[in-house]
Design an enzyme around this catalytic site. Sequence first.
Site, PDB file in Angstrom:
ATOM      1  N   GLN A 113       0.822  -1.213   0.000  1.00 38.35           N
ATOM      2  CA  GLN A 113       0.000   0.000   0.000  1.00 38.35           C
ATOM      3  C   GLN A 113       0.855   1.261   0.000  1.00 38.35           C
ATOM      4  OE1 GLN A 113      -3.490   0.273  -0.114  1.00 38.35           O
ATOM      5  NE2 GLN A 113      -3.380  -1.899  -0.617  1.00 38.35           N
ATOM      6  N   ASP A 128       8.274  -3.391  -8.180  1.00 38.48           N
ATOM      7  CA  ASP A 128       8.628  -1.997  -7.866  1.00 38.48           C
ATOM      8  C   ASP A 128       8.499  -1.668  -6.376  1.00 38.48           C
ATOM      9  OD1 ASP A 128       9.513  -1.062 -10.253  1.00 38.48           O
ATOM     10  OD2 ASP A 128       7.666  -0.043 -10.840  1.00 38.48           O
ATOM     11  N   HIS A 160      16.775   0.191  -7.144  1.00 32.92           N
ATOM     12  CA  HIS A 160      15.429  -0.079  -6.638  1.00 32.92           C
ATOM     13  C   HIS A 160      15.070  -1.556  -6.798  1.00 32.92           C
ATOM     14  CE1 HIS A 160      14.207   0.379 -10.916  1.00 32.92           C
ATOM     15  NE2 HIS A 160      13.214  -0.411 -10.575  1.00 32.92           N
ATOM     16  N   LYS A 207      17.488  27.868 -13.431  1.00 32.57           N
ATOM     17  CA  LYS A 207      17.261  28.230 -14.827  1.00 32.57           C
ATOM     18  C   LYS A 207      18.036  27.339 -15.799  1.00 32.57           C
ATOM     19  CE  LYS A 207      14.433  31.574 -13.961  1.00 32.57           C
ATOM     20  NZ  LYS A 207      13.003  31.442 -14.309  1.00 32.57           N
TER      21      LYS A 207
END
Length: 616
Positions: free
Chosen positions: A142, A207, A233, A455
């Site tokens: 979750q 994931d 990951h 920028k």
Amino acid sequence: MRRSGCEQPPKRPRCDGSPQTPPNTPPAAANCSPGPKLHSDHRTWDPEQVCSFLERSGFREPGLLRNIRENKITGSILPFLDESLFENLGVSSLEERKKLLHYVQQLSQTHMETVKVINDPIHGHIEFHPLLIRIIDTPQFQRLRYIKQLGGGYYVFPGASHNRFEHSLGVGYLAGCLVRTLHEKQPELQISERDMLCVQIAGLCHDLGHGPFSHMFDGRFIPLARPDVKWTHEQGSVHMFEHLIDSNGLRDVMKHYGLIPEEDICFIKEQIAGILDSPVKGSLWQYKGRPKQKSFLYEIVANKRNGIDVDKWDYFARDCHHLGIQNNFDYKRFLKFVRVCEVEDEKHICTREKEVGNLYDMFHTRNCLHRRAYQHKVGNIIDTMITDAFLKADPYLEIEGAEGKKYRISTAIDDMEAFTKLTDHIFLEILYSSDPRLSAAREILKKIECRNLYKYVGETQPGGKEKIQREDYEHLPEEVACAKPNEVLLEVELKAEDFIVDVINMDYGMKDKNPIDHVHFYGKRDPRTAIKISKKQVSRFLPETFAEQLIRVYCKKTDEKSLFAATQQFVQWCKVRDFTKPPDGDIVAPLITPHKKEWRYQSSEEAPKSRAKLNF
């Protein structure tokens, strides 16, 4: 989520987790007598909880309870016991055995589960096996609801509000579609129910290891916060999956649904992260979860061979939907032509030879998504600013892990209990904090909220074949700061810390290799023989190279004089390093660009002439 079909909902369990009292239940079973607390799902009960259930149901024979403990009879095993096994456990009376069987059957019926249906905006109404629902309904899964799929991209594309949660559901569903298609088309592959369930679980959990703002965390933050740690990951997903299984008592539930945890957990982790241990010398088959005969199963969720996998299929469709970009790849067509062929003593997923053009289009779609969205210049600078804020906040934020130990944002990856609590919410925790130690981080996040961003100065590419190596990235801002043009007077002095140099490696998923060279096809006349198709056999319009490097420079100072100086120094740096001329170089630095001969031509037709002159 809702129950599929028209089944009646199960009876509500009693307060101790045992089923409602049938008419002939002994009085003792109706009392919530003291003992271990029983979860409403009997499959999670350990032997002590099984004994407690039996005692509350009126079975207090010491021999029975002792045998339950000695044989480690858990709640997941209980429904599979028959009368003969009850006799071996110490229930000698036929009447008592039948009575106990009745209670056990009633317990199983009480928790009868069916597939659940979820209405997904991409794939429609999709079904999930009860075991997958048990995995989804855990804190570790979750958690993915609170991690943006595209990280800082949401600040550029207002529709990109989707999260890792729904993507993971989609990958789990597509993994099931692909493995079930192979099972139905080719029974000789002997794909078992166990195999199909494990492939779906791998898709669902691939994931779990993503951190805040997805790839920003493992691609930008961790390499800067902990340069000595090589963490991905995928590794996090493997560790989080182990934590999910153990902390929610799901090993027995896996056994209940026919899985063998010792083998299948390894298989699931291998599908996510590849070979888990160091390669064994002399062994051609390095995986442990499944034998060589089922090598094709490792190509479904995360295809290390050529990158064609269900993970891409879902994020192509899902990201394009939310970004407002057309998706040119149809996975349903791929499923129509998919089959497994044997290649050099291994089985691989193949497709029809006529699909080769569509696969090139698929990788082109991936490249377009990176150019237009994933590597958007504003999205990337927002990711960079969030990274800067997290780095400044890292020493002062505490996350509680196992046994009350405290972790930081950067060290939470070492403890999955702490990592479970680390999501995108950390952004708001810093933004709304009144802690003076977080003031520097807070100011950066306030700039994002007010759209006062660093920028963009310009973009270039390495001029030759040599690319900038990762170990040189940290020196690039210093190089730009030192690139002072003689042709222009600069009114401000910019330092290395004022610049950000973002190096982006664009490819088809396999660095400089053509992924289609690693795909096998079959022909209509002989679907059992695998073939390869070279690029020359497909089209002359296909790319000659499959990787390139983009270099973008940003300036943290936003005043007009600083931006002018940054632009001049950037163009001068490109000139010195022999990089390509920035697209707007002639406009922003008209006094610098004419001094480099290679930059003078205006059209591609003039390029060979200019180079020819330089050769004399």
